[in-house]
Design a protein around this motif. Structure first.
Motif, short mmCIF file in Angstrom:
data_model
loop_
_atom_site.label_atom_id
_atom_site.label_comp_id
_atom_site.label_asym_id
_atom_site.label_seq_id
_atom_site.Cartn_x
_atom_site.Cartn_y
_atom_site.Cartn_z
N TYR A 22 135.12 -0.72 -31.96
CA TYR A 22 135.93 -0.14 -30.89
C TYR A 22 135.59 1.31 -30.61
O TYR A 22 136.12 1.91 -29.68
CB TYR A 22 137.43 -0.33 -31.15
CG TYR A 22 137.96 0.30 -32.41
CD1 TYR A 22 138.42 1.61 -32.42
CD2 TYR A 22 138.03 -0.43 -33.58
CE1 TYR A 22 138.92 2.18 -33.57
CE2 TYR A 22 138.53 0.13 -34.74
CZ TYR A 22 138.98 1.43 -34.73
OH TYR A 22 139.47 1.99 -35.88
N SER A 23 134.68 1.88 -31.40
CA SER A 23 134.22 3.24 -31.13
C SER A 23 132.94 3.48 -31.92
O SER A 23 132.67 2.81 -32.92
CB SER A 23 135.29 4.25 -31.55
OG SER A 23 134.90 5.55 -31.17
N VAL A 24 132.17 4.46 -31.50
CA VAL A 24 130.94 4.85 -32.19
C VAL A 24 131.14 6.25 -32.75
O VAL A 24 131.44 7.18 -32.01
CB VAL A 24 129.72 4.84 -31.24
CG1 VAL A 24 128.46 5.30 -31.97
CG2 VAL A 24 129.51 3.46 -30.65
N VAL A 25 130.98 6.39 -34.05
CA VAL A 25 131.08 7.70 -34.69
C VAL A 25 129.71 8.36 -34.72
O VAL A 25 129.58 9.54 -34.42
CB VAL A 25 131.63 7.56 -36.13
CG1 VAL A 25 131.61 8.90 -36.86
CG2 VAL A 25 133.02 6.97 -36.10
N LYS A 26 128.68 7.59 -35.02
CA LYS A 26 127.32 8.11 -35.08
C LYS A 26 126.36 6.99 -34.73
O LYS A 26 126.51 5.86 -35.21
CB LYS A 26 127.00 8.65 -36.48
CG LYS A 26 125.58 9.16 -36.60
CD LYS A 26 125.25 9.62 -38.01
CE LYS A 26 123.80 10.08 -38.05
NZ LYS A 26 123.38 10.44 -39.39
N GLN A 27 125.38 7.32 -33.93
CA GLN A 27 124.31 6.38 -33.61
C GLN A 27 123.02 7.17 -33.66
O GLN A 27 122.70 7.91 -32.74
CB GLN A 27 124.55 5.76 -32.24
CG GLN A 27 123.68 4.57 -31.95
CD GLN A 27 124.12 3.87 -30.69
OE1 GLN A 27 124.47 4.50 -29.70
NE2 GLN A 27 124.11 2.55 -30.72
N GLY A 28 122.29 7.03 -34.75
CA GLY A 28 121.11 7.84 -34.96
C GLY A 28 119.86 7.27 -34.32
O GLY A 28 119.71 6.06 -34.16
N HIS A 29 118.96 8.17 -33.97
CA HIS A 29 117.67 7.78 -33.40
C HIS A 29 116.53 8.56 -34.04
O HIS A 29 115.37 8.34 -33.70
CB HIS A 29 117.66 8.00 -31.89
CG HIS A 29 118.73 7.24 -31.18
ND1 HIS A 29 118.68 5.88 -31.00
CD2 HIS A 29 119.90 7.63 -30.65
CE1 HIS A 29 119.76 5.48 -30.37
NE2 HIS A 29 120.52 6.53 -30.15
N VAL A 30 116.88 9.46 -34.94
CA VAL A 30 115.87 10.26 -35.63
C VAL A 30 115.98 9.94 -37.11
O VAL A 30 117.05 10.09 -37.71
CB VAL A 30 116.07 11.77 -35.40
CG1 VAL A 30 115.02 12.58 -36.16
CG2 VAL A 30 116.01 12.09 -33.91
N PHE A 31 114.89 9.47 -37.71
CA PHE A 31 114.91 9.14 -39.13
C PHE A 31 115.17 10.37 -39.97
O PHE A 31 114.75 11.48 -39.59
CB PHE A 31 113.57 8.54 -39.57
CG PHE A 31 113.27 7.18 -38.99
CD1 PHE A 31 114.27 6.26 -38.74
CD2 PHE A 31 111.97 6.82 -38.71
CE1 PHE A 31 113.99 5.01 -38.23
CE2 PHE A 31 111.67 5.58 -38.20
CZ PHE A 31 112.69 4.68 -37.96
N PRO A 32 115.80 10.20 -41.12
CA PRO A 32 115.96 11.34 -42.03
C PRO A 32 114.60 11.72 -42.62
O PRO A 32 113.68 10.92 -42.62
CB PRO A 32 116.91 10.81 -43.11
CG PRO A 32 116.73 9.34 -43.08
CD PRO A 32 116.38 8.98 -41.66
N GLU A 33 114.54 12.94 -43.11
CA GLU A 33 113.30 13.38 -43.74
C GLU A 33 113.06 12.57 -45.01
O GLU A 33 114.00 12.16 -45.68
CB GLU A 33 113.36 14.86 -44.05
CG GLU A 33 113.34 15.70 -42.79
CD GLU A 33 113.17 17.17 -43.07
OE1 GLU A 33 112.42 17.51 -44.02
OE2 GLU A 33 113.76 17.97 -42.34
#
Length: 155
Positions: free
Chosen positions: A139-150
Motif C-alpha cells: 500500500y506504499s513504497v518506503v524505498k525502491q533502490g536502483h543503485v547497487f550498494p558498494e
C-alpha cells in the motif's frame, strides 16, 4: 571488474543518460578510456542495457501485488512449464525462486483490485501446476533502490 568499473556502473545507475564526456568527468577518466571500459562492461554483459525509470502510478498501474506461489510438483517439466508461462505474462514484473514455504515470489502490477481479480482468475489460474497462491498488497513504497550498494571486500 576493478574499482573504476564499479564507479562507472554506480554513476550510470544514478543517471543513465549521461554523455561519455559527463561520465568520464564524474569518474575522473579521460573520455577514450572511459568509453573503452563502458563498451567492455556492455560486451561482458555486466551492463545489460539502458531503460527509463517510469512512475508506476503516473503510468496508470498503481497497485503492486506480491504473490507467493507453491507448485504442485517439483519435477523438471512442471518447473519449466511454470517459468515459461510466467515469462510471457506482462503484468508479472519480477519472478524470484525462493526458499521456505513457497517456490516463487512474483511482483505484479495492476490498475486496481478488479484488474487484479481478473488477472488471477483469467491468467494466473490458467498456468498449470500451481498448488497455492498467497497474495500481499503493497500500500506504499518506503524505498525502491536502483543503485547497487558498494561492494566491500571480506577478509
Amino acid at each position: 571488474m576493478d574499482a573504476k568499473d564499479v564507479q562507472i556502473i554506480r554513476v550510470l545507475q544514478e543517471n543513465g543518460r549521461l554523455s561519455n564526456q559527463e561520465l568520464s568527468e564524474k569518474v575522473n577518466l579521460s573520455p577514450s578510456p572511459c568509453l573503452r571500459r563502458l563498451r567492455l562492461l556492455e560486451k561482458q554483459g555486466v551492463i545489460k542495457g539502458y531503460t527509463a525509470l517510469v512512475d508506476q502510478k503516473a503510468y496508470g498501474l498503481p497497485l503492486t501485488v506480491f504473490i507467493q506461489v507453491r507448485l504442485e510438483r517439483h519435477n523438471t517439466e512442471a518447473v519449466r512449464t511454470f517459468e515459461q508461462r510466467v515469462k510471457m505474462i506482462p503484468e508479472i514484473m519480477d519472478c524470484y525462486i525462493t526458499t521456505g514455504g513457497s517456490d516463487y515470489l512474483l511482483r505484479v502490477v495492476c490498475q486496481d483490485l478488479d484488474a487484479y481479480e481478473f488477472f488471477v482468475r483469467e491468467t494466473l489460474h490458467n498456468v498449470p501446476g500451481i498448488a497455492s497462491i498467497d497474495t500481499s498488497f503493497a500500500y506504499s513504497v518506503v524505498k525502491q533502490g536502483h543503485v547497487f550498494p558498494e561492494i566491500s571486500e571480506t577478509q
